[in-house]
Design a protein around this motif. Structure first.
Motif, PDB file in Angstrom:
ATOM      1  N   ARG A 353       0.864  -1.178   0.000  1.00  0.00           N
ATOM      2  CA  ARG A 353       0.000   0.000   0.000  1.00  0.00           C
ATOM      3  C   ARG A 353       0.905   1.235   0.000  1.00  0.00           C
ATOM      4  N   PHE A 354       0.473   2.233  -0.742  1.00  0.00           N
ATOM      5  CA  PHE A 354       1.229   3.492  -0.762  1.00  0.00           C
ATOM      6  C   PHE A 354       0.243   4.652  -0.687  1.00  0.00           C
ATOM      7  N   ARG A 355       0.575   5.600   0.193  1.00  0.00           N
ATOM      8  CA  ARG A 355      -0.254   6.791   0.360  1.00  0.00           C
ATOM      9  C   ARG A 355       0.663   8.006   0.455  1.00  0.00           C
ATOM     10  N   TYR A 356       0.366   9.007  -0.360  1.00  0.00           N
ATOM     11  CA  TYR A 356       1.137  10.246  -0.294  1.00  0.00           C
ATOM     12  C   TYR A 356       0.843  10.965   1.009  1.00  0.00           C
ATOM     13  N   GLY A 357       1.823  11.705   1.504  1.00  0.00           N
ATOM     14  CA  GLY A 357       1.648  12.449   2.737  1.00  0.00           C
ATOM     15  C   GLY A 357       0.466  13.389   2.653  1.00  0.00           C
ATOM     16  N   GLY A 358      -0.435  13.314   3.648  1.00  0.00           N
ATOM     17  CA  GLY A 358      -1.591  14.196   3.661  1.00  0.00           C
ATOM     18  C   GLY A 358      -2.795  13.665   2.913  1.00  0.00           C
ATOM     19  N   ALA A 359      -2.633  12.560   2.152  1.00  0.00           N
ATOM     20  CA  ALA A 359      -3.755  12.004   1.378  1.00  0.00           C
ATOM     21  C   ALA A 359      -4.698  11.239   2.310  1.00  0.00           C
ATOM     22  N   ASP A 360      -5.964  11.213   1.946  1.00  0.00           N
ATOM     23  CA  ASP A 360      -6.967  10.509   2.752  1.00  0.00           C
ATOM     24  C   ASP A 360      -7.055   9.030   2.401  1.00  0.00           C
ATOM     25  N   GLU A 361      -6.667   8.670   1.190  1.00  0.00           N
ATOM     26  CA  GLU A 361      -6.785   7.286   0.746  1.00  0.00           C
ATOM     27  C   GLU A 361      -5.465   6.814   0.148  1.00  0.00           C
ATOM     28  N   ASP A 362      -5.338   5.481   0.065  1.00  0.00           N
ATOM     29  CA  ASP A 362      -4.140   4.914  -0.554  1.00  0.00           C
ATOM     30  C   ASP A 362      -4.148   5.199  -2.048  1.00  0.00           C
ATOM     31  N   THR A 363      -2.963   5.503  -2.587  1.00  0.00           N
ATOM     32  CA  THR A 363      -2.816   5.716  -4.021  1.00  0.00           C
ATOM     33  C   THR A 363      -2.673   4.393  -4.751  1.00  0.00           C
ATOM     34  N   VAL A 364      -2.009   3.428  -4.113  1.00  0.00           N
ATOM     35  CA  VAL A 364      -1.779   2.117  -4.730  1.00  0.00           C
ATOM     36  C   VAL A 364      -2.019   1.027  -3.690  1.00  0.00           C
ATOM     37  N   THR A 365      -2.716  -0.024  -4.106  1.00  0.00           N
ATOM     38  CA  THR A 365      -2.870  -1.243  -3.303  1.00  0.00           C
ATOM     39  C   THR A 365      -2.603  -2.416  -4.234  1.00  0.00           C
TER      40      THR A 365
END
Length: 565
Positions: A353-365
């Motif tokens: 899982r990857f989430r950018y700093g400050g994002a509410d949801e994961d960018t990649v799963t």
């Protein structure tokens, strides 16, 4: 302690630590500044002695006084020049150290999770590093020399006429409060100036990058007005800072001028016989002139420190930006160790899982395995996470959760930066020869290997058509190549690296059908026996894959085999 106070304390500690690379030079510079003060005191003493000798008509003393004045003047100027040179050398060392840290943090080799905008990165690298270095070059030698210089001036003044020294001490009590007020007064203006500078940098960079789009939309004039507004905001903020600095400096000058005026008035009245302090030594021309000459020297370090308050606020703003960039870099940096080149490299994504700093949801799963020696195409809409997934596989980013592993029959390890070949939809051609552009990733490559890369990328006919073959210069002022030819130069670069894992990010984007076919054929030749993972919208390119994966809103799914190549 408030959050702002904690950050300010952290920034202050960071600012102090930044001086380490130049500390040796700053110490030497400070010692020479102190020596310059001693030479200057001696110079003014020689001048006062000469004036007294001229009044007393003592020719011998007058001659020796002039000689001493000339010698000490030369020594004082030499010490000042040398101190400045050493401070500049220290500043260069500080700026170089900061830029090395920024380079490590901004380049992909740092494995950063978040992104720094190019405008802010350029601002930090070019301007902010110099702001910190200039601050230390000015204040570090001063912090070492100022106390000693002031003590020396006060001691000489007290030795020749102690009432004048008392006036200096009493005036000193007023200055620290004024210096603190000056710094607080300037801080808000510096914050506004820094914000305006950052905004203007972003506007200028975005304007240049999007000039073609702006021209096509007929929005160049509107963008020009935006740029003008941003420049005017920076100009207003800068003028505000200058006004505040001028006002705080004027207050400092009033206090210093008042102290010097009191001493000058007292000395003048004493020499005329109107004032006599009980138990004070008798004033003559030598004593009075020496006191008047050295009194301004007593306040010079304080004046310099007061002006440095404004520079300190600029340096703290700079350090805050630099610290945020550098501290975002993971402590453990993956080394650029390539896997074995004799085998294709498999890739395993486990609960990634990857989430950018400050994002509410994961960018990649993603959960997937990419078998060694196979082609896998990843399809999906723009913005669905294809490029982010490739960057995770390459080790350019670290997953927020889960693990990414490369594996061969001998090893299983985390991604090794520099261990894979990357071909994207934008190919950067340097202002250099075709040969230099191809061997960018492997400068020591032999000529035979370069020829093999040219052949594998299908560039032979292109090279033959250039005026000087591989020695033809590309880029600004050089020869131009088409988008498809530039893409094949990128393939030749990747082939030359010898990596057995290739990551392709829309390698046929913006190409016509013929150019796309040529690039796909070049990729097939160049990646023979390698593992290939390609993010693409292209049906012909996806058809060349062994497996197709779909990514939808960051979720990797629908693994389906297709006909082999």
């Amino acid at each position: 302690m408030t959050t702002n106070e904690m950050y300010e304390k952290s920034d202050s500690a960071w600012l102090a630590a930044c001086a380490a690379p130049g500390r040796h030079w700053f110490h030497l510079s400070g010692a020479l500044r102190t020596l310059e003060t001693l030479f200057t005191i001696t110079r003014w003493g020689a001048l006062a002695w000469t004036a007294q000798a001229a009044m007393d008509r003592a020719r011998a003393h007058e001659t020796w006084g002039l000689v001493a004045f000339a010698v000490t003047s030369v020594l004082a100027v030499g010490a000042d020049w040398t101190a400045g040179t050493l401070a500049e050398r220290g500043a260069r060392a500080v700026a170089t150290g900061l830029r090395q840290q920024l380079t490590g943090a901004l380049l992909p080799t740092a494995g950063r999770i978040s992104e720094t905008g190019p405008a802010e990165a350029a601002w930090a690298m070019v301007d902010l590093a110099d702001d910190v270095a200039d601050f230390h070059a000015r204040t570090a030698p001063l912090s070492r020399s100022a106390p000693l210089s002031m003590i020396a001036v006060l001691a000489v003044t007290a030795a020749v006429h102690w009432p004048a020294a008392i006036v200096l001490v009493l005036s000193t009590a007023l200055l620290p409060l004024n210096m603190r007020l000056a710094g607080l007064f300037a801080q808000h203006g510096v914050d506004r100036q820094s914000a305006a500078t950052r905004h203007l940098n972003a506007v200028v960079l975005d304007s240049f990058r999007g000039m073609r789009t702006l021209r096509e939309l007929g929005a160049v004039g509107r963008r020009g007005r935006t740029l003008t507004t941003a420049a005017e905001q920076l100009n207003k903020a800068t003028m505000s800072v200058l006004r505040r600095a001028f006002l705080s400096g004027m207050i400092m000058d009033v206090v210093i001028t008042f102290s010097i005026a009191v001493n000058a008035t007292y000395i003048g009245l004493s020499l005329l016989g109107y004032v006599q302090v009980p138990h004070a030594p008798r004033l003559d021309l030598f004593t009075g002139l020496l006191v008047l000459l050295v009194c301004p020297m007593y306040f010079a370090p304080m004046r310099a420190r007061a002006s440095a308050f404004h520079q300190r606020e600029r340096a703290l703003i700079a350090v805050g930006v630099i610290r945020d960039i550098v501290n975002d870099t993971p402590a453990e940096v993956i080394g650029a160790v390539r896997p074995r080149l004799t085998e294709p490299v498999g890739v395993s994504l486990t609960a990634v899982r990857f989430r950018y700093g400050g994002a509410d949801e994961d960018t990649v799963t993603a959960d997937a395995d990419f078998a060694p020696g196979t082609w896998t195409a990843i399809t999906g809409a723009s913005g669905s996470g294809k490029s982010t997934l490739l960057s995770l596989i390459a080790g350019l980013r670290r997953p927020s959760a889960g693990s990414v592993r490369w594996q061969t029959s001998f090893v299983r390890r985390a991604p090794a930066l520099g261990g894979c070949a990357w071909v994207g939809q934008q190919t950067v051609l340097l202002d250099a020869t075709v040969r230099d552009n191809i061997r960018l990733g492997r400068p020591d490559a032999a000529e035979q290997r370069i020829r093999q890369a040219v052949e594998a990328a299908g560039l032979s006919a292109v090279i033959e058509g250039l005026p000087e073959g591989l020695n033809t210069r590309l880029g600004e002022g050089g020869w131009g190549v088409s988008t498809g030819e530039a893409r094949r130069i990128a393939i030749a670069r990747a082939f030359l690296r010898g990596a057995r894992l290739w990551l392709l990010d829309e390698p046929t984007a913006h190409l016509d059908a013929d150019s796309e076919r040529e690039v796909v054929e070049a990729l097939r030749r160049a990646t023979d026996g390698c593992t290939v993972i390609v993010a693409t919208h292209s049906l012909p390119l996806a058809a060349a894959a062994d497996t197709v994966l779909a990514i939808d809103d960051g979720l990797l799914h629908d693994v389906r085999p297709v006909k082999g190549r």
